[in-house]
Design an enzyme around this catalytic site. Sequence first.
Site, PDB file in Angstrom:
ATOM      1  N   ARG A 109      40.190  14.165  41.306  1.00 47.83           N
ATOM      2  CA  ARG A 109      40.615  13.080  42.213  1.00 47.83           C
ATOM      3  C   ARG A 109      42.142  13.022  42.189  1.00 47.83           C
ATOM      4  NH1 ARG A 109      39.229   6.770  43.012  1.00 47.83           N
ATOM      5  NH2 ARG A 109      37.459   7.800  43.974  1.00 47.83           N
ATOM      6  N   HIS A 136      36.929  12.165  51.202  1.00 51.53           N
ATOM      7  CA  HIS A 136      36.180  11.594  50.073  1.00 51.53           C
ATOM      8  C   HIS A 136      34.705  11.977  50.276  1.00 51.53           C
ATOM      9  CE1 HIS A 136      35.340   9.244  46.681  1.00 51.53           C
ATOM     10  NE2 HIS A 136      35.603   8.021  47.098  1.00 51.53           N
ATOM     11  N   GLN A 139      31.686  10.260  48.493  1.00 52.56           N
ATOM     12  CA  GLN A 139      31.452   8.907  49.004  1.00 52.56           C
ATOM     13  C   GLN A 139      30.574   8.961  50.254  1.00 52.56           C
ATOM     14  OE1 GLN A 139      32.715   5.768  47.791  1.00 52.56           O
ATOM     15  NE2 GLN A 139      31.169   5.068  49.234  1.00 52.56           N
ATOM     16  N   ASP A 231      37.033  -0.319  54.765  1.00 51.42           N
ATOM     17  CA  ASP A 231      37.680   0.149  53.538  1.00 51.42           C
ATOM     18  C   ASP A 231      38.991  -0.626  53.429  1.00 51.42           C
ATOM     19  OD1 ASP A 231      38.556   1.626  51.348  1.00 51.42           O
ATOM     20  OD2 ASP A 231      38.936   3.475  52.463  1.00 51.42           O
ATOM     21  N   CYS A 272      33.090   1.213  50.698  1.00 47.25           N
ATOM     22  CA  CYS A 272      33.103   2.174  49.584  1.00 47.25           C
ATOM     23  C   CYS A 272      33.489   1.496  48.267  1.00 47.25           C
ATOM     24  CB  CYS A 272      34.063   3.311  49.895  1.00 47.25           C
ATOM     25  SG  CYS A 272      35.722   2.731  50.276  1.00 47.25           S
ATOM     26  N   ARG A 300      26.255   6.188  44.629  1.00 43.20           N
ATOM     27  CA  ARG A 300      27.249   7.188  44.230  1.00 43.20           C
ATOM     28  C   ARG A 300      26.682   8.030  43.078  1.00 43.20           C
ATOM     29  NH1 ARG A 300      32.495   6.618  44.936  1.00 43.20           N
ATOM     30  NH2 ARG A 300      32.394   8.863  44.680  1.00 43.20           N
TER      31      ARG A 300
HETATM   32  N1   CP Z   1      34.475   4.258  46.099  1.00 46.50           N
HETATM   33  C1   CP Z   1      35.176   4.821  45.108  1.00 46.50           C
HETATM   34  O1   CP Z   1      35.544   5.985  45.161  1.00 46.50           O
HETATM   35  O2   CP Z   1      35.437   3.998  44.074  1.00 46.50           O
HETATM   36  P1   CP Z   1      36.402   4.320  42.859  1.00 46.50           P
HETATM   37  O3   CP Z   1      37.803   4.392  43.418  1.00 46.50           O
HETATM   38  O4   CP Z   1      36.227   3.181  41.901  1.00 46.50           O
HETATM   39  O5   CP Z   1      36.005   5.633  42.263  1.00 46.50           O
HETATM   40  N1  NVA Z   2      40.764   4.771  51.052  1.00 44.13           N
HETATM   41  C1  NVA Z   2      40.689   4.332  49.683  1.00 44.13           C
HETATM   42  C2  NVA Z   2      39.368   4.693  49.106  1.00 44.13           C
HETATM   43  C3  NVA Z   2      39.140   4.255  47.689  1.00 44.13           C
HETATM   44  C4  NVA Z   2      37.790   4.666  47.169  1.00 44.13           C
HETATM   45  C5  NVA Z   2      41.818   4.961  48.888  1.00 44.13           C
HETATM   46  O1  NVA Z   2      42.088   6.151  49.096  1.00 44.13           O
HETATM   47  O2  NVA Z   2      42.439   4.259  48.102  1.00 44.13           O
END
Ligand code: CP
Ligand code: NVA
Length: 312
Positions: A109, A136, A139, A231, A272, A300
């Site tokens: 990530r 993502h 997700q 989101d 999400c 998830r």
């Molecule tokens: N939705 C999601 O990716 O959550 P986190 O950022 O907590 O992993």
């Molecule tokens: N769009 C958000 C998603 C978090 C799961 C981010 O990138 O912060």
Amino acid sequence: MKGVNLKGRSLLSIEDWSSDEIRFVLMLAHTLKSEARKGVKNQRFAGKTLALLFEKRSTRTRCAFETAFGEEGGHPVFLSTQDIQLGGKESIEDTARVLGRMFSAIQFRGFKQSTVEALVQYSGVPVYNGLTDDSHPTQALADIMTLEENFGSDSGVKLAFVGDGRNNVARSLAMISAKLGVEFVVVGPKELQPDEAFVQKCRTIGRENGATITCTSDLSGVENAAALYTDVWVSMGEEREREARVKLLAPYQVNAALMEKTGRKDCIFLHCLPAVKGEEVTYDVIDGSQSRAWDEAENRKHTIKALLLATL
Ligand code: CP
Ligand code: NVA
């Protein structure tokens, strides 16, 4: 799903997988969820190791990978960029080469999509994108699983993403919708809609699968939606944009009136998470009876376990 074999495959972006491959993992995820409900225990990852690399923070993604892998006998190792030399003193290529010698697979990530690509190229093991600035994909798998739980199928279902349509979550949803025949609409200010080349690509893929991908700044785009998805207005790494974002996105808050505007009593709310309650969504909607955000968070884990089982 005859002929689907995902052993050794990576998941860097939804675009890289065929509709059948995506459906295969989703079917497996539903099976795993019902096994989990029955208390079935397995050790399908015994003797395997998984490196979990994080440049950005995470609750759900980290916990889903760690628990899904660990409870089946696998050994997950959490490595934040505070701990390891990823692209700092040591290049991403060299880190990938070393991790590939020690781990069965890698989750990443962080910021750049090019990092997950380099990890695949130099590690020689499956790599999973746990969120980049661009996409993502894990997700999107959980989101579609949640749609299927509520509507039986995803094909022909109308899903409206309301808000920052050029972010990672919206892009992966657009692409998975195109692959699975979902009627997908982005409802948000024109400044925050996905770029035209990407939308055209989704439309081309969507045509083969009976999907439609549309973008509009008009709130009437939510009419007849089976699900409203939103989101955060400010994604990780974009904190400097906060003031401008709030101005642009304030008219696109998901609240009771917008849920009503769908014209469907069975419309569900998806997010999400993490959510900034009171900003992109009101408390009553996310904590209310139409919200499926908590099922979606649980999903998830089931979708990530399915991904790991299918590819390892
Ligand atoms: N939705 C999601 O990716 O959550 P986190 O950022 O907590 O992993
Ligand atoms: N769009 C958000 C998603 C978090 C799961 C981010 O990138 O912060």
